[in-house]
Motif scaffolding. Sequence first.
Motif, short mmCIF file in Angstrom:
data_model
loop_
_atom_site.label_atom_id
_atom_site.label_comp_id
_atom_site.label_asym_id
_atom_site.label_seq_id
_atom_site.Cartn_x
_atom_site.Cartn_y
_atom_site.Cartn_z
N ASP A 1 0.84 -1.21 0.00
CA ASP A 1 0.00 0.00 0.00
C ASP A 1 0.87 1.25 0.00
O ASP A 1 0.61 2.21 -0.74
N ILE A 2 1.88 1.23 0.86
CA ILE A 2 2.73 2.42 0.97
C ILE A 2 3.54 2.61 -0.31
O ILE A 2 3.68 3.75 -0.81
N GLU A 3 4.05 1.51 -0.88
CA GLU A 3 4.86 1.66 -2.10
C GLU A 3 3.99 2.03 -3.31
O GLU A 3 4.46 2.73 -4.22
N ASN A 4 2.72 1.57 -3.30
CA ASN A 4 1.80 2.04 -4.35
C ASN A 4 1.61 3.55 -4.27
O ASN A 4 1.65 4.27 -5.28
N ALA A 5 1.40 3.99 -3.02
CA ALA A 5 1.27 5.43 -2.83
C ALA A 5 2.56 6.14 -3.21
O ALA A 5 2.55 7.23 -3.81
N TYR A 6 3.68 5.50 -2.86
CA TYR A 6 4.98 6.06 -3.19
C TYR A 6 5.13 6.21 -4.71
O TYR A 6 5.58 7.25 -5.22
N GLY A 7 4.74 5.16 -5.44
CA GLY A 7 4.85 5.23 -6.90
C GLY A 7 3.94 6.29 -7.50
O GLY A 7 4.32 7.00 -8.46
N MET B 1 -1.54 9.46 10.33
CA MET B 1 -1.15 9.28 8.94
C MET B 1 0.36 9.41 8.78
O MET B 1 1.07 9.83 9.71
N ILE B 2 0.79 9.04 7.59
CA ILE B 2 2.17 9.27 7.18
C ILE B 2 2.12 10.06 5.87
O ILE B 2 1.12 10.04 5.14
N SER B 3 3.20 10.75 5.59
CA SER B 3 3.28 11.55 4.36
C SER B 3 4.36 10.99 3.48
O SER B 3 5.49 10.71 3.94
N ILE B 4 4.02 10.84 2.16
CA ILE B 4 4.99 10.41 1.16
C ILE B 4 5.22 11.60 0.23
O ILE B 4 4.29 12.08 -0.43
N ILE B 5 6.45 12.08 0.19
CA ILE B 5 6.77 13.34 -0.49
C ILE B 5 7.87 13.08 -1.50
O ILE B 5 8.85 12.38 -1.21
#
Length: 714
Positions: A72-78, A201-205
């Motif tokens: 999930d996090i890496e999808n969001a990262y991509g 939450m966490i933030s992906i920037i």
Amino acid sequence: MLQKEKKAKAFHSGKSKSLSKKIISKMALIVVAVFLLTVLTSAMLAANSLIHVNREKLSAVAYENAFLVVNDIENAYGKVVGFAGSLRNISTLPPNEQRGAIDTALVGLLEEGDGFPTGFAYFEQNVIADANGQPYSVHGKDIAYESVVYPNEDKTGYVFEKHEDAFDNYEKDYYMQIKETKEPYIMDPYVYELMGKNIMMISIIAPLWNAEGQFFGVSGVDVGLDNMQENMLVSTDYDSAHLVALAEDGTILIDSANADKVGKTASEAGYSQMAEDAKEVQAMPEGENMNSNSVIKETTNFSSGKKGISVAIPLTVNDKTRWTLHLTVDTIEFYGPIIKDAGKLTLMVTLLGFILLIAVNSIIKRSLGPIRQIANGAARLEAGDLNIHIDIQSDDELGRLSQAFNHISATMSNYVEDISGLLSQMADNNMDITMRQKYIGDFIPIQVSIEKISQSLNDTLHQIVLSANEVSSSSDNVSSGAQVLSEGAAEQTSAIEQLAASIESLSKDVAANANDARTANITVSEVGRNIEESNKEMEQLIRAMSEISRSSVEIEKIVKAIEDIAEQTNLLSLNASVEASRAGVAGKGFAVVANEIRGLATRSAEAVNQTAALIATSQQAVKNGMGITDNTAKSLAAVVEGSETILSFMDKISSASQNQKNVLEELTKNVELIGKVVQSNSSYAQNSASTSVKLSHQSKRLHELVNRFRLKRM
């Protein structure tokens, strides 16, 4: 030997048991022990194997859930990285279209995402036009533009928050790190208030680049951990499963049992053990196969409050962010299938063991059938029946054992018959015997003992014959010798009586001498004491004469002083007369006095001279007396010494006389004893003569008894 017989009787007196039953029972015990050991070993090996499998399964489930989270996090990262690439051409758009294009891109990011709560873009100073679409070159005002978009409460549209004074973004750590490293950044979990609601939450920037490849801001999305928690878990097949994800700082990202603890630290939520396990996992080296790293421990299942098994694994996002995932299940539920499977295996092995035990029992019973025949034969042998025969046709141990029993009975029967015959001959006075049976093994000592007994009896009887001959010969000599001894004893008695009379007379004389010596010793002792007293008085006289001599010397000194005074007085009187004559008539009376004084001085001088002469005479007499006294003292000392010598000799004479008296008294007693002994010898000699006659008769009788035996020739 007696103890062995007692033990044997005690053993045979007990209740007999079947050997087959004993063997079967012992084999049963052995089989049971072996199968119990096998069952326990199999159960332990199976349990260990199942525990290992279940632990691997637990780790695999944890890794599956970790994969979901990371995915999930890496999808969001991509998507964030792709979104950042889509904004690359913003700088080429007309200024009045830039903000609209940014808003459209942010909305598209949220719609394509899996429920991202927020999308945002922060730009470098003065790179985006103002709200009127005018660039910095026109309005000349410093602008730090940011745009944030999130769905409204009804999820029917989007809310935009735009600011032109977000200069504080440039000072934030993540912004400076992205600007420096040019790499995307995943922010640690935090609580963010969105539309009046606190969301974990966490933030992906990711960094933004313009068309020329220059850094001109950042863009990203917030990922709500509440949505992530709703989308998991992978099935664990455990009803008590409790899944918790921790950030590097210990913040709870996911809690499958209690969502209220999300956002708190592990210590605040009471998960201190998880925090320690997380540190242990994070301390593990990063290898090629990260999925092999795990920490499995017995701990507490915080969702059920019971004892549990916990597995902690690393949760790595984009090979940078290292979180940990913790999966815990109840111990009872974890070990339940293991115990069940081990029980099934134990039951199967037990059934097989029981079947094997029955088979072994049947085989042993068939194999040990002939043992009863051997036992009956042994019982007859034990009862003394040597005529036994056990008929077992077999080549195995039992057949050989039956043959051995038959051989033993035959051999012992022959031995008993042979020994019985030999003892019967010896009972009939026949000592000339020979053993013709050959003895073997432990029976050889019996053969040797019987031969020794026969030889010993023969030797003894031969010695008795010789001794009887010697006794017969010696008894005659004793008889004649006793007669001679009796006559000599009578003569000795007469001589001893005469010797006793002489010793008695000598004893009386020695006693008288001893008394006279004792009287003389007493007299000499008295004389010696008197001489010693005289010697002491003479010593006192010598000391007195010495005192007189010293006093005479002192008197002589006094007389000398008086003589000197008389001379001075005479001289003074002469001077007085001269002075009186000069005075004439007035001095006549003084002249008379002076004459009297001179006359007195003259008489004093004469008296002094006479006294001095007497003293000199006295001193001479004292000297003569002291000389005589010294000689007398020396004579007395010599007399004392002589008396002491005489006294010593008299003591010796008295002591010797007393010793002679004592010796003669002892000699008298000894002579009397000798007389008694001589009388006893005379009596014994007479008895010996009588006894020698009797001994001669007994030796003849002994010859007659020995001649009854048939002896070996010597």
